[in-house]
Design a protein around this motif. Structure first.
Motif, PDB file in Angstrom:
ATOM      1  N   VAL A 405      11.955   0.702   3.299  1.00 23.47           N
ATOM      2  CA  VAL A 405      13.386   0.611   2.986  1.00 23.47           C
ATOM      3  C   VAL A 405      13.646   0.597   1.485  1.00 23.47           C
ATOM      4  CG1 VAL A 405      13.864  -0.566   5.168  1.00 23.47           C
ATOM      5  CG2 VAL A 405      13.461  -1.936   3.096  1.00 23.47           C
ATOM      6  N   GLY A 406      12.619   0.919   0.691  1.00 25.68           N
ATOM      7  CA  GLY A 406      12.813   1.042  -0.752  1.00 25.68           C
ATOM      8  C   GLY A 406      12.580  -0.240  -1.520  1.00 25.68           C
ATOM      9  N   GLY A 407      11.810  -1.178  -0.932  1.00 28.41           N
ATOM     10  CA  GLY A 407      11.556  -2.444  -1.590  1.00 28.41           C
ATOM     11  C   GLY A 407      10.151  -2.546  -2.149  1.00 28.41           C
ATOM     12  N   THR A 408       9.682  -3.775  -2.307  1.00 33.08           N
ATOM     13  CA  THR A 408       8.373  -4.056  -2.890  1.00 33.08           C
ATOM     14  C   THR A 408       7.640  -5.052  -2.001  1.00 33.08           C
ATOM     15  OG1 THR A 408       7.239  -5.050  -4.805  1.00 33.08           O
ATOM     16  CG2 THR A 408       9.451  -5.823  -4.358  1.00 33.08           C
ATOM     17  N   VAL A 409       6.298  -5.022  -2.030  1.00 33.68           N
ATOM     18  CA  VAL A 409       5.514  -5.910  -1.177  1.00 33.68           C
ATOM     19  C   VAL A 409       5.499  -7.347  -1.687  1.00 33.68           C
ATOM     20  CG1 VAL A 409       4.062  -4.038  -0.340  1.00 33.68           C
ATOM     21  CG2 VAL A 409       3.308  -5.379  -2.311  1.00 33.68           C
ATOM     22  N   SER A 410       5.998  -7.595  -2.889  1.00 27.92           N
ATOM     23  CA  SER A 410       6.163  -8.971  -3.354  1.00 27.92           C
ATOM     24  C   SER A 410       7.224  -9.044  -4.425  1.00 27.92           C
ATOM     25  CB  SER A 410       4.848  -9.541  -3.910  1.00 27.92           C
ATOM     26  OG  SER A 410       5.061 -10.876  -4.335  1.00 27.92           O
ATOM     27  N   GLY A 411       8.198  -9.914  -4.200  1.00 33.14           N
ATOM     28  CA  GLY A 411       9.202 -10.160  -5.223  1.00 33.14           C
ATOM     29  C   GLY A 411       8.901 -11.402  -6.021  1.00 33.14           C
ATOM     30  N   GLU A 412       7.891 -12.185  -5.565  1.00 32.25           N
ATOM     31  CA  GLU A 412       7.647 -13.455  -6.239  1.00 32.25           C
ATOM     32  C   GLU A 412       6.187 -13.902  -6.203  1.00 32.25           C
ATOM     33  OE1 GLU A 412       9.487 -17.985  -6.410  1.00 32.25           O
ATOM     34  OE2 GLU A 412      10.352 -16.492  -5.064  1.00 32.25           O
ATOM     35  N   HIS A 413       5.528 -13.843  -5.064  1.00 36.44           N
ATOM     36  CA  HIS A 413       4.180 -14.407  -4.975  1.00 36.44           C
ATOM     37  C   HIS A 413       3.155 -13.608  -5.771  1.00 36.44           C
ATOM     38  CE1 HIS A 413       5.162 -16.437  -0.837  1.00 36.44           C
ATOM     39  NE2 HIS A 413       5.938 -16.844  -1.812  1.00 36.44           N
ATOM     40  N   GLY A 414       3.388 -12.321  -5.955  1.00 39.14           N
ATOM     41  CA  GLY A 414       2.465 -11.492  -6.698  1.00 39.14           C
ATOM     42  C   GLY A 414       1.384 -10.867  -5.822  1.00 39.14           C
ATOM     43  N   ILE A 415       0.364 -10.303  -6.471  1.00 40.37           N
ATOM     44  CA  ILE A 415      -0.669  -9.534  -5.778  1.00 40.37           C
ATOM     45  C   ILE A 415      -1.933 -10.361  -5.564  1.00 40.37           C
ATOM     46  CG2 ILE A 415      -2.125  -7.478  -5.896  1.00 40.37           C
ATOM     47  CD1 ILE A 415       0.868  -6.972  -5.331  1.00 40.37           C
ATOM     48  N   GLY A 416      -2.521 -10.879  -6.634  1.00 33.83           N
ATOM     49  CA  GLY A 416      -3.709 -11.700  -6.507  1.00 33.83           C
ATOM     50  C   GLY A 416      -4.792 -11.047  -5.692  1.00 33.83           C
ATOM     51  N   VAL A 417      -5.276 -11.786  -4.686  1.00 37.24           N
ATOM     52  CA  VAL A 417      -6.288 -11.279  -3.767  1.00 37.24           C
ATOM     53  C   VAL A 417      -5.649 -10.571  -2.579  1.00 37.24           C
ATOM     54  CG1 VAL A 417      -8.198 -11.931  -2.253  1.00 37.24           C
ATOM     55  CG2 VAL A 417      -7.857 -13.152  -4.398  1.00 37.24           C
ATOM     56  N   GLY A 418      -4.550 -11.127  -2.082  1.00 37.29           N
ATOM     57  CA  GLY A 418      -4.067 -10.770  -0.758  1.00 37.29           C
ATOM     58  C   GLY A 418      -3.363  -9.448  -0.606  1.00 37.29           C
ATOM     59  N   LYS A 419      -2.788  -8.896  -1.680  1.00 35.45           N
ATOM     60  CA  LYS A 419      -1.953  -7.706  -1.497  1.00 35.45           C
ATOM     61  C   LYS A 419      -2.439  -6.493  -2.283  1.00 35.45           C
ATOM     62  CE  LYS A 419       2.198  -9.848   0.227  1.00 35.45           C
ATOM     63  NZ  LYS A 419       3.674  -9.863   0.248  1.00 35.45           N
ATOM     64  N   GLN A 420      -3.686  -6.509  -2.700  1.00 34.39           N
ATOM     65  CA  GLN A 420      -4.211  -5.366  -3.441  1.00 34.39           C
ATOM     66  C   GLN A 420      -4.171  -4.078  -2.623  1.00 34.39           C
ATOM     67  OE1 GLN A 420      -7.927  -6.210  -5.742  1.00 34.39           O
ATOM     68  NE2 GLN A 420      -7.740  -8.229  -4.812  1.00 34.39           N
ATOM     69  N   ALA A 421      -4.337  -4.205  -1.314  1.00 34.57           N
ATOM     70  CA  ALA A 421      -4.409  -3.016  -0.456  1.00 34.57           C
ATOM     71  C   ALA A 421      -3.118  -2.214  -0.463  1.00 34.57           C
ATOM     72  CB  ALA A 421      -4.754  -3.435   0.972  1.00 34.57           C
ATOM     73  N   TYR A 422      -1.996  -2.833  -0.922  1.00 31.21           N
ATOM     74  CA  TYR A 422      -0.701  -2.144  -0.886  1.00 31.21           C
ATOM     75  C   TYR A 422      -0.288  -1.591  -2.246  1.00 31.21           C
ATOM     76  CZ  TYR A 422      -0.763  -4.603   3.485  1.00 31.21           C
ATOM     77  OH  TYR A 422      -1.145  -5.082   4.711  1.00 31.21           O
ATOM     78  N   MET A 423      -1.116  -1.799  -3.259  1.00 33.34           N
ATOM     79  CA  MET A 423      -0.747  -1.351  -4.601  1.00 33.34           C
ATOM     80  C   MET A 423      -0.624   0.173  -4.675  1.00 33.34           C
ATOM     81  SD  MET A 423      -0.155  -3.744  -6.834  1.00 33.34           S
ATOM     82  CE  MET A 423      -0.651  -3.286  -8.490  1.00 33.34           C
ATOM     83  N   GLU A 424      -1.519   0.890  -4.019  1.00 29.44           N
ATOM     84  CA  GLU A 424      -1.446   2.347  -4.073  1.00 29.44           C
ATOM     85  C   GLU A 424      -0.227   2.863  -3.327  1.00 29.44           C
ATOM     86  OE1 GLU A 424      -4.215   6.319  -3.511  1.00 29.44           O
ATOM     87  OE2 GLU A 424      -5.025   4.341  -3.008  1.00 29.44           O
ATOM     88  N   ALA A 425       0.070   2.257  -2.176  1.00 28.54           N
ATOM     89  CA  ALA A 425       1.242   2.685  -1.406  1.00 28.54           C
ATOM     90  C   ALA A 425       2.523   2.470  -2.198  1.00 28.54           C
ATOM     91  CB  ALA A 425       1.298   1.925  -0.083  1.00 28.54           C
ATOM     92  N   GLU A 426       2.584   1.392  -2.980  1.00 32.67           N
ATOM     93  CA  GLU A 426       3.801   1.113  -3.740  1.00 32.67           C
ATOM     94  C   GLU A 426       3.862   1.882  -5.052  1.00 32.67           C
ATOM     95  OE1 GLU A 426       6.310  -2.622  -5.662  1.00 32.67           O
ATOM     96  OE2 GLU A 426       5.134  -2.907  -3.846  1.00 32.67           O
ATOM     97  N   HIS A 427       2.724   2.015  -5.744  1.00 33.13           N
ATOM     98  CA  HIS A 427       2.747   2.552  -7.108  1.00 33.13           C
ATOM     99  C   HIS A 427       2.167   3.950  -7.253  1.00 33.13           C
ATOM    100  CE1 HIS A 427       4.192  -1.213  -8.777  1.00 33.13           C
ATOM    101  NE2 HIS A 427       3.292  -1.853  -8.051  1.00 33.13           N
ATOM    102  N   GLY A 428       1.427   4.412  -6.254  1.00 29.46           N
ATOM    103  CA  GLY A 428       0.902   5.769  -6.310  1.00 29.46           C
ATOM    104  C   GLY A 428       0.072   6.035  -7.545  1.00 29.46           C
ATOM    105  N   SER A 429       0.340   7.172  -8.200  1.00 29.90           N
ATOM    106  CA  SER A 429      -0.459   7.580  -9.359  1.00 29.90           C
ATOM    107  C   SER A 429      -0.244   6.689 -10.575  1.00 29.90           C
ATOM    108  CB  SER A 429      -0.144   9.037  -9.732  1.00 29.90           C
ATOM    109  OG  SER A 429       1.234   9.190 -10.023  1.00 29.90           O
ATOM    110  N   ALA A 430       0.770   5.814 -10.539  1.00 23.90           N
ATOM    111  CA  ALA A 430       0.944   4.868 -11.647  1.00 23.90           C
ATOM    112  C   ALA A 430      -0.232   3.905 -11.752  1.00 23.90           C
ATOM    113  CB  ALA A 430       2.241   4.070 -11.471  1.00 23.90           C
TER     114      ALA A 430
END
Length: 457
Positions: A405-430
């Protein structure tokens, strides 16, 4: 064990380099479901120069360094997942200077937000970012924290003017200034805000301050459904009403407060609110919100202007993590958060509730919904593999929904260990740029390795 580095650090720090099991266990704990993760040693620096000397030694010996503040992060940012040194910044905890006329203060990273505001009380100023926990200012900066007041005062990104930091090789740098804006060079200050200790160790910060409001009023109201509550929030924000706080609690979250704190609230969705301004302005804001809420079937709209009543309300809200955990048999919690465009908030929240039912999970929803950010607390037993699997599947579905829906996987808790797997889906070639920055600033990968950026493997 990184014996050579530890021996050199012991010579440098003496009894402020600690290797006891008890101290290492203290620094290996976390507020959520990640297992105990022990560093090899804990260092307690007392100055920027000591941080620089520590990093020079660790860089030479390829020893990981992980900054440690109040340990209130929820994605394991402070855990030494590859061993090495836990760099405890709590002795660097001073308010160095208040520039009242310029509405800013210079602080050390170990100073906590509540202590800062206590020390500022006589000045008529306050630091507005309120994530709930009494987090350290350095940790809040490193994780780009926000919280209940972000809808009005912004996140840490908007409230940091300048900083001093130490790079992986020990180089001390200063970024930003007391000026409210600049058009010179790369914005290195805000590159480090939210970098989770992977690019540098923050040793000093210049933070924005606000004047204490002349009048403050809190309020609560309840709704028949989460959708009604969220749609009320959406119209409130779209109407331009200057809310200071606007928090959603779903029926499970209210149930948790009743169990944990004997809150005595009807177990239906609630909004907790706060208005700041002049007495007349606060009264007008409250009246306008009440009219909007009435259109969505709000009930029991109550206001509170006494300091003790307002403090009690927000003290309860800030215990949401523990109230959510209280709903489970073992008192354990997996937490996750997402942030979505305000127009898709009702859809995201209701679909999250539906997903929790499908996975057979007890999930609370509480959120800073004025900016589209909401949190899910999943009560589970982390030693139960099947239950943990369902919790992770729910979190994955929530992350995918946010991105869809055009959002982000974290607005506050951040990435740390738990959400690294979604960084490519959100940021792509960035991610290519992010990895290049990491390599340039920390070529030996000693600063919080294993965090934020997914492995290239």
């Amino acid at each position: 064990m990184h014996d050579a580095a530890i021996a050199a650090l012991s010579d440098l720090l003496g009894d402020r380099l600690v290797t006891t099991r008890a101290d290492r266990e203290l620094h290996g704990q976390n507020e959520t479901y990640y297992p105990l993760t022990l560093p090899d040693a804990v260092a307690y620096p007392e100055s920027t120069e000591e941080v620089s000397a520590i990093l020079k030694i660790c860089n030479e010996h390829l020893c990981p360094v992980v900054a440690y503040g109040a340990a209130s992060s929820l994605e394991g940012q402070h855990l030494a997942v590859r061993g090495g040194i836990s760099l405890d910044m709590n002795r660097m905890n001073k308010l160095l200077k208040v520039n009242a006329e310029d509405l800013n203060a210079v602080v050390q990273p170990g100073l906590t937000r509540l202590t800062l505001n206590e020390e500022l009380r006589a000045t008529g100023l306050f630091f507005p970012v309120d994530p709930g926990a009494d987090a350290s200012i350095g940790g809040m900066t490193a994780t780009r924290a926000s919280g209940t007041t972000a809808v009005r005062y912004g996140t840490m990104r908007e409230n940091i003017l300048a900083m001093e930091a130490v790079l992986a090789d020990g180089t001390i740098v200063r970024t930003g200034s007391q000026a409210r804006k600049s058009a010179t060079g790369y914005d290195l200050t805000h590159l480090l805000v939210g970098s989770e200790g992977t690019l540098a160790i923050i040793t000093e910060l210049t933070v924005r301050l606000q004047g204490q409001p002349e009048a403050i009023s809190a309020a609560t109201c309840r709704f028949d459904s989460v959708e009604d509550a969220v749609n009320c929030v959406i119209l409130t924000i779209q109407s331009g009403l200057p809310m200071a706080r606007i928090e959603l609690l779903d029926q499970n979250m209210v149930k948790g407060f009743n169990k944990y704190a004997n809150a005595g609230l009807p177990e239906t969705p609630h909004l907790f609110l706060e208005f700041h301004g002049t007495p007349a302005g606060v009264a007008e804001q409250s009246e306008t919100f009440g009219a909007i809420a009435e259109d969505f079937g709000a009930q029991d709209f109550k206001t509170a202007t006494k300091t003790e009543d307002r403090n009690a309300l927000w003290a309860m809200r800030h215990k949401a993590h523990y109230a959510s955990a209280a709903l489970g048999d073992g008192g354990h919690l997996m937490t996750t958060d997402v942030c979505v465009p305000i127009s898709r908030l009702a859809e995201a929240v209701t679909q999250s509730q539906e997903a929790a039912g499908r996975y057979g999970l007890c999930v609370t929803i509480v959120g800073h919904v004025g900016d589209g950010n909401f949190h899910c607390g999943i009560s589970l037993d982390p030693t139960n593999d099947e239950e943990l699997k369902r919790g992770k599947a729910f979190s994955a579905e929530l992350n995918e929904l946010a991105l869809r829906v055009g959002g982000t996987v974290s607005g506050e808790h951040g990435i740390g260990v738990g959400k690294q797997a979604y960084m490519e889906a959100e940021h792509g070639s960035a991610l290519i740029m992010m990895r290049a920055i990491k390599t340039a600033l920390d070529p030996k990968n000693i600063l919080n390795p294993g965090k934020m950026l997914p492995s290239n493997a």
